[in-house]
Design a protein around this motif. Structure first.
Motif, PDB file in Angstrom:
ATOM      1  N   SER A  38      -0.687  -8.528   6.249  1.00 16.96           N
ATOM      2  CA  SER A  38      -0.140  -9.285   7.377  1.00 16.96           C
ATOM      3  C   SER A  38       1.149  -8.686   7.935  1.00 16.96           C
ATOM      4  CB  SER A  38       0.079 -10.748   6.980  1.00 16.96           C
ATOM      5  OG  SER A  38       1.013 -10.828   5.927  1.00 16.96           O
ATOM      6  N   ASP A  39       2.141  -8.444   7.083  1.00 16.98           N
ATOM      7  CA  ASP A  39       3.423  -7.946   7.577  1.00 16.98           C
ATOM      8  C   ASP A  39       3.345  -6.527   8.132  1.00 16.98           C
ATOM      9  OD1 ASP A  39       4.259 -10.363   6.661  1.00 16.98           O
ATOM     10  OD2 ASP A  39       5.551  -9.591   5.070  1.00 16.98           O
ATOM     11  N   TYR A  40       2.603  -5.657   7.450  1.00 19.64           N
ATOM     12  CA  TYR A  40       2.517  -4.270   7.884  1.00 19.64           C
ATOM     13  C   TYR A  40       1.257  -3.976   8.693  1.00 19.64           C
ATOM     14  CZ  TYR A  40       6.269  -3.657   4.494  1.00 19.64           C
ATOM     15  OH  TYR A  40       7.436  -3.770   3.794  1.00 19.64           O
ATOM     16  N   GLY A  41       0.371  -4.939   8.785  1.00 16.77           N
ATOM     17  CA  GLY A  41      -0.850  -4.770   9.588  1.00 16.77           C
ATOM     18  C   GLY A  41      -1.823  -3.749   9.032  1.00 16.77           C
ATOM     19  N   LYS A  42      -1.781  -3.521   7.736  1.00 19.61           N
ATOM     20  CA  LYS A  42      -2.701  -2.556   7.120  1.00 19.61           C
ATOM     21  C   LYS A  42      -4.038  -3.211   6.825  1.00 19.61           C
ATOM     22  CE  LYS A  42       0.266   0.866   6.438  1.00 19.61           C
ATOM     23  NZ  LYS A  42       0.123   2.125   7.121  1.00 19.61           N
ATOM     24  N   ARG A  43      -5.084  -2.447   6.912  1.00 19.80           N
ATOM     25  CA  ARG A  43      -6.398  -2.861   6.410  1.00 19.80           C
ATOM     26  C   ARG A  43      -6.457  -2.344   4.987  1.00 19.80           C
ATOM     27  NH1 ARG A  43      -8.673  -0.513  11.821  1.00 19.80           N
ATOM     28  NH2 ARG A  43      -8.133  -2.228  13.194  1.00 19.80           N
ATOM     29  N   VAL A  44      -6.736  -3.208   4.059  1.00 22.75           N
ATOM     30  CA  VAL A  44      -6.607  -2.872   2.641  1.00 22.75           C
ATOM     31  C   VAL A  44      -7.970  -2.747   1.979  1.00 22.75           C
ATOM     32  CG1 VAL A  44      -5.666  -3.629   0.422  1.00 22.75           C
ATOM     33  CG2 VAL A  44      -4.375  -4.044   2.524  1.00 22.75           C
ATOM     34  N   VAL A  45      -8.131  -1.681   1.207  1.00 20.88           N
ATOM     35  CA  VAL A  45      -9.266  -1.524   0.308  1.00 20.88           C
ATOM     36  C   VAL A  45      -8.706  -1.737  -1.091  1.00 20.88           C
ATOM     37  CG1 VAL A  45     -10.979   0.056  -0.640  1.00 20.88           C
ATOM     38  CG2 VAL A  45     -10.450   0.111   1.812  1.00 20.88           C
ATOM     39  N   LEU A  46      -9.201  -2.764  -1.762  1.00 24.21           N
ATOM     40  CA  LEU A  46      -8.732  -3.106  -3.095  1.00 24.21           C
ATOM     41  C   LEU A  46      -9.715  -2.574  -4.132  1.00 24.21           C
ATOM     42  CD1 LEU A  46      -6.848  -4.641  -5.048  1.00 24.21           C
ATOM     43  CD2 LEU A  46      -8.250  -6.683  -4.622  1.00 24.21           C
TER      44      LEU A  46
END
Length: 181
Positions: A38-46
């Motif tokens: 949310s804060d950095y607007g990254k799309r995350v692969v966990l």
């Protein structure tokens, strides 16, 4: 890093994809995931080793749509998940999707139950399967683990039924193939 489509063209803003590797999520890890998404607007692969029902909810709420089991994290699987994230699409293992759907269904009915992941043997089941892999019989396993023979048979029956496995050899092969042993 640039993510390319199968045709070789750049695929979305691939600099916005973050790859996070963790064995088990704690409160701080979930907070970092939220911050990335949310804060950095990254799309995350966990890439994760274990994920219980509660943490799965938190992962989804944080906006994480791509999850890869650590034991299944091959280069091809990671590339697939990163490409999906770059396209703002989700990519999750089937067993995790089943757990999520079952959890959502129970929530909709108002009865949330804590259950064992359908695709992952418990620690006790893995202990029994490891001894089966070493060639021990039911009686020997029961003696070594200080359980009754009936308990050992029940553990084996439960894991084989839940994971849809045919016999003890199939159960051991599954555990080895999936990286649990």
């Amino acid at each position: 890093m640039r993510v390319l489509s199968d045709s070789g063209r750049p695929l979305g803003d691939s600099t916005a994809v973050a790859l996070v590797l963790d064995d088990r999520l704690d409160v701080k890890s979930v907070a970092r995931l939220r911050k990335l998404a949310s804060d950095y607007g990254k799309r995350v692969v966990l890439v994760i080793g274990e994920l219980d029902e509660h943490r799965l909810d938190l992962v989804i709420e944080a906006g994480i749509l791509s999850v890869v089991w650590r034991h299944q994290a091959t280069p091809a699987q990671l590339v697939k998940a990163i490409k999906a994230a770059a396209r703002n699409e989700g990519d999750m293992p089937g067993d995790l999707l089943r757990r999520l759907l079952g959890h959502l269904e129970r929530q909709a009915r108002g009865t949330v139950l804590s259950t064992v992941a359908t695709g992952r043997p418990t620690g006790r089941e893995l202990n029994v399967l490891e001894l089966v892999a070493h060639g021990l019989g039911t009686k020997e396993i029961a003696e070594q683990l200080s359980y009754s023979e009936r308990t050992i048979k029940g553990i084996l029956h439960d894991v084989m039924t839940r994971l849809n496995l045919r016999n003890r050899a199939h159960a051991v092969a599954y555990a080895i193939r999936e990286g649990y042993m």
